[in-house]
Enzyme design. Sequence first.
Site, PDB file in Angstrom:
ATOM      1  N   GLY A 176      -4.900   0.996  14.228  1.00 45.77           N
ATOM      2  CA  GLY A 176      -5.312   0.532  12.963  1.00 45.77           C
ATOM      3  C   GLY A 176      -4.730   1.931  11.898  1.00 45.77           C
ATOM      4  O   GLY A 176      -4.339   1.862  10.730  1.00 45.77           O
ATOM      5  N   GLN A 177      -5.215   3.392  12.325  1.00 44.18           N
ATOM      6  CA  GLN A 177      -5.325   4.130  11.524  1.00 44.18           C
ATOM      7  C   GLN A 177      -4.157   5.013  11.927  1.00 44.18           C
ATOM      8  O   GLN A 177      -3.365   5.074  12.812  1.00 44.18           O
ATOM      9  CB  GLN A 177      -6.601   5.022  11.696  1.00 44.18           C
ATOM     10  CG  GLN A 177      -7.779   4.223  11.419  1.00 44.18           C
ATOM     11  CD  GLN A 177      -9.141   5.056  11.299  1.00 44.18           C
ATOM     12  OE1 GLN A 177      -9.353   5.480  10.454  1.00 44.18           O
ATOM     13  NE2 GLN A 177      -9.937   5.168  12.404  1.00 44.18           N
ATOM     14  N   CYS A 237     -12.172   1.640  16.005  1.00 37.64           N
ATOM     15  CA  CYS A 237     -10.812   0.923  15.965  1.00 37.64           C
ATOM     16  C   CYS A 237     -10.217   0.819  17.263  1.00 37.64           C
ATOM     17  O   CYS A 237      -9.508  -0.139  17.528  1.00 37.64           O
ATOM     18  CB  CYS A 237      -9.991   1.952  14.969  1.00 37.64           C
ATOM     19  SG  CYS A 237      -8.479   1.878  14.871  1.00 37.64           S
ATOM     20  N   MET A 238     -10.053   1.771  18.235  1.00 33.03           N
ATOM     21  CA  MET A 238      -9.328   1.753  19.244  1.00 33.03           C
ATOM     22  C   MET A 238      -9.813   2.123  20.621  1.00 33.03           C
ATOM     23  O   MET A 238      -9.191   2.365  21.481  1.00 33.03           O
ATOM     24  CB  MET A 238      -7.861   2.269  19.004  1.00 33.03           C
ATOM     25  CG  MET A 238      -7.609   3.207  18.101  1.00 33.03           C
ATOM     26  SD  MET A 238      -8.491   4.828  18.092  1.00 33.03           S
ATOM     27  CE  MET A 238      -8.861   5.187  19.919  1.00 33.03           C
ATOM     28  N   MET A 241      -7.494  -5.483  16.335  1.00 34.96           N
ATOM     29  CA  MET A 241      -9.124  -5.251  16.307  1.00 34.96           C
ATOM     30  C   MET A 241      -9.557  -6.537  17.061  1.00 34.96           C
ATOM     31  O   MET A 241     -10.671  -6.568  17.304  1.00 34.96           O
ATOM     32  CB  MET A 241      -9.162  -5.133  15.038  1.00 34.96           C
ATOM     33  CG  MET A 241      -9.059  -3.637  14.362  1.00 34.96           C
ATOM     34  SD  MET A 241      -9.157  -2.265  15.451  1.00 34.96           S
ATOM     35  CE  MET A 241      -7.833  -1.455  15.066  1.00 34.96           C
ATOM     36  N   LYS A 288       0.913  -1.162  -0.218  1.00 34.01           N
ATOM     37  CA  LYS A 288       0.151   0.027  -0.075  1.00 34.01           C
ATOM     38  C   LYS A 288       0.861   1.114  -0.011  1.00 34.01           C
ATOM     39  O   LYS A 288       0.654   2.194  -0.788  1.00 34.01           O
ATOM     40  CB  LYS A 288      -1.054   0.187   1.241  1.00 34.01           C
ATOM     41  CG  LYS A 288      -2.084  -0.735   1.162  1.00 34.01           C
ATOM     42  CD  LYS A 288      -3.106  -0.834   2.393  1.00 34.01           C
ATOM     43  CE  LYS A 288      -2.457  -0.808   3.583  1.00 34.01           C
ATOM     44  NZ  LYS A 288      -1.979  -2.087   4.022  1.00 34.01           N
TER      45      LYS A 288
END
Lengths: 254, 313, 913
Positions: C450-451, C180-181, C413, C84
């Site tokens: 995650g982000q 997500c968190m 997650m 990515k």
Amino acid sequence: MEQNARREFFIRLAQGTALAATGGLIWSALLQQQAKAMPNALRPPGALDEDDFQALCIKCGLCVRDCPYDTLRLSTAGDSVPIGTPYFLPREIPCYMCPDIPCKVACPTGALTPELTDINGARMGLAVIDIENCLSWQGLRCEICHRECPLTDTAITVEHNPRKISKHALFVPIVHSDACTGCGICEKACPTDEAAIRVVAHELVQGKIGDHYRLGWKVDTTITPDFKPYEKSGPLPVAPDASGGLDYLNEGVP
Amino acid sequence: MKTGRGAIRMASNGRPVRPFIMPSTLSGRLGVWRYLILRRITQLTILLLFFGTAHWGWSVAGRPLLSGNLSSSRLLDLVPMADPFAVLQIFLTRHMLQPEVLIGAGIVLVFYALVGGRVWCAWVCPVNMVTDLAGWLRTRLGIRDMFHVNRDIRYSVLALTLVLSFLTGVAAFEWVSPISMFHRELIFGAGLGWTAVLGVFLFDLLVVKHGWCGHLCPLGAFYALVGRFAPVRVGFDAPTCTHCGECARVCPEPQVLNLRQAAEAGMIRSGECTNCGRCIPVCPEGTLQFDLRHRIGAADQSHESKPHQRRLA
Amino acid sequence: MEITRREFLKSSIAATTAATVGMPLIQGAQAASEDFEADWQWDKGVCRFCGTGCGIMVATKKGRIVATKGDPDAPVNRGLNCIKGYFNGKIQYGKDRLTQPLMRMTDGKFDKKGKFTPVSWEQAFDEMERQFRKAYAEKGPAGVAVFGSGQYTIQEGYASAKLMKAGFRSNNIDPNARHCMASAVVGFIQTFGIDEPAGNYDDIEHTDTVVSWGANMAECHPILWSRVADRRLSSDDVKIVNLSTYANETSNIADTEILFKPGTDLAIWNYIAREIIKRDAVNHDFVDKHCVFATGPYDIGYGMRNTDKYAFDAEKDIMAKELEVTLTAEEAIAQRRKTGEKVKQNNTKKPVKHWLITYEDFKEALDPYTLDFVSQLAKGDPDESLDDFRAKLKLLADLYIDKGRKVVSFWTMGFNQHYRGSWINEQAYMVHLLLGKQSMPGNGAFSLTGQPSACGTAREVGTFAHRLPADMVVMNPKHRARSEQIWKLPPRTINPKVGSHITKIMRDLEDGQVKFAWVQVNNPFQATANANHWLKAAREMDNFIVVSDPYPTISAKVSDLILPSAMIFEKWGGYGNAERRTQMWREQVPPPGQARSDVWQAMEFAKRFRLKDVWGEQMVPGLEAEGFESGKLPDVLDKAREMGYSPDDTLYDVLFATPENRKFKWPDKVAKGHDNHTVKAGALDWFPEKALYQEYVQFGRGHEHDLADFDVYYRDDVRGLKWPVVDGKETEWRFNEKYDPYVKKGSGFEFYGKALKELPTGDLDKPTSKEKTSLAGKAKIFFRPYAAPPEQPDDNYDLWMCTGRVLEHWHTGTMTRRVPELHRAVPTALFYMHPKDAEDRGLKRKDVAMVESRRGKVQAVVETQGRDDPPRGYTFIAFFDEGVLVNKLVPDITCPMSKETDFKKCAVKVRKA
């Protein structure tokens, strides 16, 4: 009159023969050239050896029609593949390995052998990695070929090696010819501009170790087996009458 | 009735020799063209069935209508058909074929053995449309043959095909056949196959009249042999013939119109006759008609009672 | 990438000539082609995708990104990228990039049922303002909402949060980072009193043992995983364990793979804790000095609606569990209750409350979690023998307990998206704290994000419904006061009532409580569970939905107004990754067409409102707070006048273009010639991204969240800094005296977080005294029991289904699916299932299956071999593919404490489509 007719007949015969011979020569040259047009054409699953395949394929296109993914195409004049025969270009559409192998089922002649019953047994070609342009071999975390391979961890495994210049391991994909079906999903999926993994006909890339030699050590063979008692099998070879090397020995001293 | 310019020539059977005159009405013309139209319909329908099945998924009760191509195909996924000549070539490459294609070739072989081998040429083969066009243009433009080619050369080509298949290990004709190329590419998409067909067209147009179909094509030769004893024939009603020659003018294989032999047999016996039916509507006397071989045999005894159809009044 | 035609010709002519005369292409000619690069301009940037935070370099030429590369100086990735990251330079050049505002219109006027039509920004803001005013007048601050993001730049998140909280006095701003968190946050705050991990990525190189729990790190944190792999290669003593519910790529280098039944991770942790105690391996010295024991109520529900008024018939049985649960045999053992007992869920309103317990109580609570019990409960692969599974669990406990071993536990997650996500986060700390293996190099429980800026923006800036910057919360009067002081707001401007979390905003849209919603930097209508409800609500309820996005997403499709947004390198910004590293970049290229940064959008919208519109008295139903009238926010306009504001000042003047902020002038030499389209489009003479950032850092300085000055991050020799940055020095391991300046000298360790550090005492079931004890400097070791997942396979819906990501695609695929190469590689989300399960349902691989849950159905292509290998009874599908909207199937069950959705467990049935 009679003589003339006979003479005429022989001349005609000679002419006909000459014509047939010339035509035949040109024609067969054409055939030879065609047959060798693109020895690395990738054939549908179950295709026989290229020579047998070329002989048996009746060029009906039934396999092409029954391919659900439009993977297979029929070569046309001007293509670099023997005319009328089915092939596929994995970068365009790879073989998606239908478990029921509809192309093989469609083949009326057996050019796609009915003996292929498990699609994983197909050997359409062999995936080869250009390690200079493979992103994973440069250290990037790509390995798309590995993840997308329908036989992941069998046909393509990932080997982890230290990168040495940083604390990141290299995740390098390795193709195994004993499992690679040549479906080309890896080639299709490869994200580089020109695919760094490609499916090629076996004969173009695969080497062969001499029959006279066996690898003495492999990961799974470490123990020397028991020595069996010697058994004579068949007559001993007979040495030739004349010794070799005579010509050389007698040709004079340089 | 015609108003002749010169004196009316009389045929040996005592009838006046009348030339064929193209009717002026459309229905009359359609009558003359009836076999031509039928042949085109057949040829195009077969092509369309193949094409529709391949591209538009035509099927009946879920079964693909006509898949494959003229080399090998399947009707409704049930009836296999295969080109017996191609199968013969493959067979000569010393490869064992699957039963399906053998059955398919058998079915096709029996069919043409019954209706006339070269019915294939006139009624099915897509190249026929091209060569017919070339022939028609040639007449229009008044082009003469460059040289003479013996029509029997096709049997040499046929023999050569078989020998080369045996020697090279590939189906020799199938690899160069403009017929398969043309047909395949019509169905599966175009490549350079049209150049082969163009070659055939130009050869027929400029070099030799009916050059490909009538002189060279080994497939035609093969079917000529297959159809040697076919029951479906063009019958010849000898007494009505005025030897006007109209039939020979339109016939792509005029050597089959050996009227002496035809008179003896009561039909056009040669396997080289394609049963195209061109001669039938142009015969002013109705001498030529499609018929069955065994009926012709029977009619020999009582040909008096044979109905004569006169197309021209 | 794009090379001008002339240059191309120059080199290709050389190449063809060489080729035609049969000359080999020699080195010199190749060097000539490399001359293209001579006038490329390189600058540092950050990868747009996951929370790893890899550094990249961006090359631009004539307003276009021509190439990117991994930044060799970035300590996270040392010049590497995942696939990515390799495509960072292509994501902004998708063919369907939005370049002008689009509004649903009929006959030139806004119409909810109309067709999207291009409009000017002016028209767009006009209608947006009208709709906002309508909703605000009707419902007050609670009637408007912002769907925020963990992918906001720091400045964007800050601008949006400030506009909502200080301007509109609404706490209805919540990011997709909630999905997500949020559970990780609750775990951190409850355990340590402060958010975010103690350690950093160097833990990988320091540790002997990596345990990955519910994280497919190989695919979802690819570069970190290559560091783990490198560590594993360095010595055979290094061990890696992958705990998961299905076999995935992470198992490839794992020494041990443990497949457990969904939800039983709660029991496995307790087994390890019990084993620590049983083997007398508790680090008493550490625990006595730095820890206390605590627990909380079990009857906290599952974060669903407490009414089934809006439910589909099929989902009512599951929703009933929000009110009452019948205990399974295992739950009864695990919670010291009776099988079949019906337990009313009395603590759904106060799930976060907790109290101190004694070590003896703690031990007693762990007592049922024997190896026998847990192995039978947790074994996830029906084809594995119980003995093998037992042996693996024992080995896991051995690895943790081994005194000679350092252990890092990583999770993402699988833990956070869990019906008991906060509990399971706390359980990880429980084990690490009991062993004293926390907050030191190579030892620690490490929550990965995650982000790209879930930490840097969503958490640190506080774009949540309950948060303010620097770990402060709206419920706390002192925090509000401090924020009001920094923001120069009159007292009691900030709304003390917690707003709607992101799933609740969806529910509010469905039941008509929210009438105006603005989606920023995320795609909630694809990413929120139980999507059928929300898609319908967006289109059929009387509301107005604005979506700011660079691409036409599902959310844009169901919205009423679409605003074209600038993408990462088309604006100035900063991200903060999972190891507390803040990294910044310059604007590299201009946005296409009329696309604009989210900061500009927030500021432009703010210009449309005056103080008198929003700072008067506002109704907030349900507001109860000290110093506030019930249900009301006070009129603060008088106080504002005293502070020198006029009621006619716009929110833009008061919140953004303040006199202090305008001192940060544009142009600024930190730009080194780079542009700023936000400045240009707003015709500004000041530098909003810098000004907002410098205002924001005031919150954290001296409060354990110190960030460096804006310009420091742009220094050529800086590749991000890990906060707290004190005296110019970043902090490697927090709470550890050796590394963390905030730790009291001589204490060794100090868990100095200030939140929730006054607790009552109680027994395992309830608090027994009201008196509160102060636990300053200590961490809490929680006992949390096993609880069964509310939805499990039954006769009808007979398979587990889990959703997640794949390496090739980012989230909902809005960017990665526009990269042709990535789309070609993974064009669709495949439904992974066990071959036997497929066969039983008459399915072959590549067949299209109909996957159906209580909430909806989707069609997906079946895969039975390949990267994921679920055990029998279990299935997996990624959520990136808008053609396979898997979130229609997933229930909106959340952890009741964190409100984070459990995307990992639901029951489905599968048949041939």
